[in-house]
Design a protein around this motif. Sequence first.
Motif, PDB file in Angstrom:
ATOM      1  N   ALA A 267      48.244  90.215  31.610  1.00  0.00           N
ATOM      2  CA  ALA A 267      47.034  90.196  32.439  1.00  0.00           C
ATOM      3  C   ALA A 267      45.941  91.042  31.798  1.00  0.00           C
ATOM      4  N   ARG A 268      46.321  92.193  31.246  1.00  0.00           N
ATOM      5  CA  ARG A 268      45.343  93.031  30.549  1.00  0.00           C
ATOM      6  C   ARG A 268      44.740  92.286  29.365  1.00  0.00           C
ATOM      7  N   ALA A 269      45.586  91.595  28.615  1.00  0.00           N
ATOM      8  CA  ALA A 269      45.098  90.852  27.449  1.00  0.00           C
ATOM      9  C   ALA A 269      44.128  89.749  27.879  1.00  0.00           C
ATOM     10  N   ARG A 270      44.450  89.059  28.981  1.00  0.00           N
ATOM     11  CA  ARG A 270      43.535  88.030  29.492  1.00  0.00           C
ATOM     12  C   ARG A 270      42.208  88.650  29.909  1.00  0.00           C
ATOM     13  N   ASP A 271      42.262  89.795  30.584  1.00  0.00           N
ATOM     14  CA  ASP A 271      41.032  90.470  31.007  1.00  0.00           C
ATOM     15  C   ASP A 271      40.182  90.866  29.804  1.00  0.00           C
ATOM     16  N   ARG A 272      40.847  91.414  28.779  1.00  0.00           N
ATOM     17  CA  ARG A 272      40.104  91.803  27.561  1.00  0.00           C
ATOM     18  C   ARG A 272      39.473  90.586  26.905  1.00  0.00           C
ATOM     19  N   ALA A 273      40.219  89.488  26.861  1.00  0.00           N
ATOM     20  CA  ALA A 273      39.689  88.271  26.234  1.00  0.00           C
ATOM     21  C   ALA A 273      38.481  87.752  27.004  1.00  0.00           C
ATOM     22  N   ILE A 274      38.550  87.799  28.323  1.00  0.00           N
ATOM     23  CA  ILE A 274      37.416  87.351  29.147  1.00  0.00           C
ATOM     24  C   ILE A 274      36.201  88.235  28.888  1.00  0.00           C
ATOM     25  N   MET A 275      36.424  89.536  28.865  1.00  0.00           N
ATOM     26  CA  MET A 275      35.305  90.463  28.645  1.00  0.00           C
ATOM     27  C   MET A 275      34.733  90.294  27.234  1.00  0.00           C
ATOM     28  N   GLN A 276      35.595  90.145  26.239  1.00  0.00           N
ATOM     29  CA  GLN A 276      35.110  89.964  24.872  1.00  0.00           C
ATOM     30  C   GLN A 276      34.368  88.648  24.733  1.00  0.00           C
ATOM     31  N   ASN A 277      34.887  87.604  25.357  1.00  0.00           N
ATOM     32  CA  ASN A 277      34.236  86.297  25.303  1.00  0.00           C
ATOM     33  C   ASN A 277      32.857  86.369  25.955  1.00  0.00           C
ATOM     34  N   SER A 278      32.779  87.071  27.077  1.00  0.00           N
ATOM     35  CA  SER A 278      31.494  87.227  27.755  1.00  0.00           C
ATOM     36  C   SER A 278      30.518  88.013  26.895  1.00  0.00           C
ATOM     37  N   ALA A 279      31.011  89.061  26.231  1.00  0.00           N
ATOM     38  CA  ALA A 279      30.149  89.885  25.382  1.00  0.00           C
ATOM     39  C   ALA A 279      29.669  89.099  24.170  1.00  0.00           C
ATOM     40  N   ILE A 280      30.553  88.289  23.600  1.00  0.00           N
ATOM     41  CA  ILE A 280      30.176  87.486  22.428  1.00  0.00           C
ATOM     42  C   ILE A 280      29.096  86.482  22.799  1.00  0.00           C
ATOM     43  N   HIS A 281      29.286  85.799  23.950  1.00  0.00           N
ATOM     44  CA  HIS A 281      28.291  84.811  24.371  1.00  0.00           C
ATOM     45  C   HIS A 281      26.955  85.478  24.682  1.00  0.00           C
ATOM     46  N   ALA A 282      27.014  86.671  25.274  1.00  0.00           N
ATOM     47  CA  ALA A 282      25.775  87.378  25.595  1.00  0.00           C
ATOM     48  C   ALA A 282      25.055  87.801  24.311  1.00  0.00           C
TER      49      ALA A 282
END
Length: 186
Positions: free
Chosen positions: A92-107
Motif C-alpha cells: 500500500a505504501r508503494a502504491r501511495d508513493r507511485a501515485i504521488m510520484q506520478n502526480s508530481a511528474i505530470h504536474a
Amino acid sequence: MTSVIDDDATRVAQRFVAGDERALAEIYGRWSSLVYSLALRSLGDVTDAEDATQRVFVSAWQSRHRYDAERASLSAWLVGITRNVTADAHAARARDRAIMQNSAIHAADEAVPGHESVLAERLVIADEMAKLDAVPRQVVQLAFFDDLTHTQIAERLDMPVGTVKSHIRRSLTRLRERLEVNHGAL
C-alpha cells in the motif's frame, strides 16, 4: 511444567477455533506484543504497527476455522498472518508513493497555464471531489485542504488511522482515474 503450558495453549487454541471470544482476549494478551514488535520492526512506524496488530487479530479471528494445530503453533500462525499484513502495508505504501510520484511528474511536465486554465482545473477538481462519498470527501479535505495529519484526522472523525489512510488512498485513486478521463476528454 512445559506440558502444563502446552496443554493450556492447546485448550486456548481449541476455544479460539470454536469461537470463544475470551480465548481471543487471552491470545491477544499473550501474543499481541510479539505481533506488534514484528510489525514495528518491519514498518518502522508506531501508528502503522498498531494498525497492523489490530488487522492481524481481526484476520485471525475471521479465519480461525483455518487454523490447524497439527501444522503450526498458534503463535507461529499469528506470525505468518503478521508477515502477510505487513507485506500488504508495504505494498500500500508503494502504491501511495507511485501515485504521488506520478502526480508530481505530470504536474512538472505541464507548463503553468494561464489564470483561466487554473480556474477551470480547480472547478473540475471540485466537481470530482463532490462525487466522492461524504466521509471520504471529508477525510481528503481535512488532509489536503486543512493540512491535518492522519492521526489528527482519525481523532477528529473518531475512526482508526488505518481507515483514514484507506479513505485517502482510495479517494486519490478514484480522483486520479476520473481526472485522467476528464483531462483526456478536454
